[in-house]
Design a protein around this motif. Structure first.
Motif, short mmCIF file in Angstrom:
data_model
loop_
_atom_site.label_atom_id
_atom_site.label_comp_id
_atom_site.label_asym_id
_atom_site.label_seq_id
_atom_site.Cartn_x
_atom_site.Cartn_y
_atom_site.Cartn_z
N TYR A 77 0.85 -1.18 0.00
CA TYR A 77 0.00 0.00 0.00
C TYR A 77 0.89 1.24 0.00
O TYR A 77 1.90 1.30 0.71
CB TYR A 77 -0.90 0.02 1.23
CG TYR A 77 -1.80 -1.21 1.32
CD1 TYR A 77 -2.99 -1.25 0.63
CD2 TYR A 77 -1.41 -2.32 2.06
CE1 TYR A 77 -3.81 -2.37 0.68
CE2 TYR A 77 -2.21 -3.45 2.13
CZ TYR A 77 -3.41 -3.47 1.43
OH TYR A 77 -4.22 -4.57 1.49
N MET A 120 -2.14 6.02 0.66
CA MET A 120 -3.27 5.14 0.98
C MET A 120 -3.31 4.88 2.49
O MET A 120 -4.37 4.97 3.12
CB MET A 120 -3.13 3.82 0.21
CG MET A 120 -4.09 2.74 0.63
SD MET A 120 -5.75 3.11 0.13
CE MET A 120 -6.49 1.51 0.25
N LYS A 121 -2.15 4.56 3.07
CA LYS A 121 -2.09 4.30 4.50
C LYS A 121 -2.54 5.52 5.29
O LYS A 121 -3.33 5.42 6.24
CB LYS A 121 -0.67 3.92 4.93
CG LYS A 121 -0.23 2.56 4.43
CD LYS A 121 1.21 2.30 4.84
CE LYS A 121 1.72 0.99 4.28
NZ LYS A 121 3.13 0.75 4.64
N VAL A 139 -6.35 5.94 5.07
CA VAL A 139 -7.05 4.95 5.90
C VAL A 139 -6.92 5.32 7.37
O VAL A 139 -7.90 5.30 8.12
CB VAL A 139 -6.51 3.52 5.62
CG1 VAL A 139 -7.03 2.53 6.65
CG2 VAL A 139 -6.88 3.08 4.21
N GLN A 199 -9.13 8.21 8.33
CA GLN A 199 -10.53 7.80 8.48
C GLN A 199 -10.75 7.11 9.82
O GLN A 199 -11.79 7.29 10.46
CB GLN A 199 -10.94 6.85 7.36
CG GLN A 199 -11.15 7.54 6.03
CD GLN A 199 -11.58 6.54 4.96
OE1 GLN A 199 -11.53 5.33 5.14
NE2 GLN A 199 -11.99 7.09 3.82
N VAL A 233 -13.58 0.59 8.52
CA VAL A 233 -12.74 1.34 7.57
C VAL A 233 -11.89 0.37 6.76
O VAL A 233 -11.78 0.47 5.54
CB VAL A 233 -11.86 2.37 8.30
CG1 VAL A 233 -10.84 2.98 7.36
CG2 VAL A 233 -12.72 3.46 8.94
N ALA A 234 -11.30 -0.61 7.44
CA ALA A 234 -10.47 -1.60 6.75
C ALA A 234 -11.29 -2.37 5.72
O ALA A 234 -10.85 -2.55 4.57
CB ALA A 234 -9.85 -2.56 7.77
N GLU A 261 -13.99 -1.43 4.17
CA GLU A 261 -14.34 -0.55 3.06
C GLU A 261 -13.22 -0.47 2.03
O GLU A 261 -13.46 -0.26 0.85
CB GLU A 261 -14.66 0.85 3.57
CG GLU A 261 -15.98 0.94 4.31
CD GLU A 261 -16.18 2.29 4.99
OE1 GLU A 261 -15.32 3.18 4.88
OE2 GLU A 261 -17.24 2.44 5.65
N HIS A 262 -11.99 -0.64 2.49
CA HIS A 262 -10.83 -0.56 1.60
C HIS A 262 -10.31 -1.93 1.18
O HIS A 262 -9.28 -2.02 0.50
CB HIS A 262 -9.70 0.25 2.28
CG HIS A 262 -10.03 1.69 2.42
ND1 HIS A 262 -9.86 2.59 1.40
CD2 HIS A 262 -10.55 2.39 3.46
CE1 HIS A 262 -10.24 3.79 1.81
NE2 HIS A 262 -10.67 3.69 3.06
N ILE A 278 -9.02 -4.24 3.16
CA ILE A 278 -7.79 -4.51 3.90
C ILE A 278 -8.16 -5.25 5.18
O ILE A 278 -9.18 -4.95 5.82
CB ILE A 278 -7.07 -3.19 4.28
CG1 ILE A 278 -6.78 -2.36 3.04
CG2 ILE A 278 -5.79 -3.46 5.06
CD1 ILE A 278 -6.31 -0.95 3.35
N VAL A 304 -4.39 -2.78 9.43
CA VAL A 304 -4.62 -1.38 9.81
C VAL A 304 -4.21 -1.14 11.26
O VAL A 304 -3.59 -0.12 11.58
CB VAL A 304 -6.09 -0.98 9.57
CG1 VAL A 304 -6.34 0.45 10.02
CG2 VAL A 304 -6.46 -1.14 8.10
#
Length: 116
Positions: A13, A17-18, A21, A24, A35-36, A38-39, A41, A46
């Motif tokens: 990533y 991006m990190k 995330v 958020q 959140v993870a 949604e991405h 991940i 995370v």
């Protein structure tokens, strides 16, 4: 390698991006797991990013997780003999540090390095 077995590669990533995330995750009411998801991940990934960016130390003691948290301290000292005292126990080892308050920022940096 046996035929028919798939080679699993780690996903990489970007820093952007990190950061997005993690930002958020810091929003009020945000769930790291949500959140993870949604991405796309794994939430554990995370969580590890959050630990690394905080420079935090997590110790498990008696079934309870304790988190090292950095504290904002006053920039100026009010008393010439003011100290910050820190105790860290790991198994049978106990580390005690007494540091002048005016050097609190240096203590924070030193502590992060010791706990890595």
């Amino acid at each position: 390698m046996e035929s028919g077995k798939e080679v699993v590669r780690r996903r990489r990533y970007s820093r952007e991006m990190k950061e997005a995330v993690l930002a958020q995750c810091e929003q009020p009411g945000a769930s790291v797991a949500r959140v993870a998801m949604e991405h796309g991940i794994n939430a554990n990934v995370v969580h590890s990013w959050r630990k690394r960016t905080r420079g935090g130390f997590v110790a498990r003691q008696g079934g309870v997780h304790e988190q090292f948290v950095s504290l904002a301290l006053p920039a100026t000292m009010t008393h010439p003999m003011a100290y910050v005292e820190v105790e860290v126990q790991h198994g049978a080892t106990l580390l005690k540090v007494r540091w002048p308050l005016e050097g609190a920022a240096d203590l924070a940096r030193w502590t992060r390095e010791v706990l890595r």
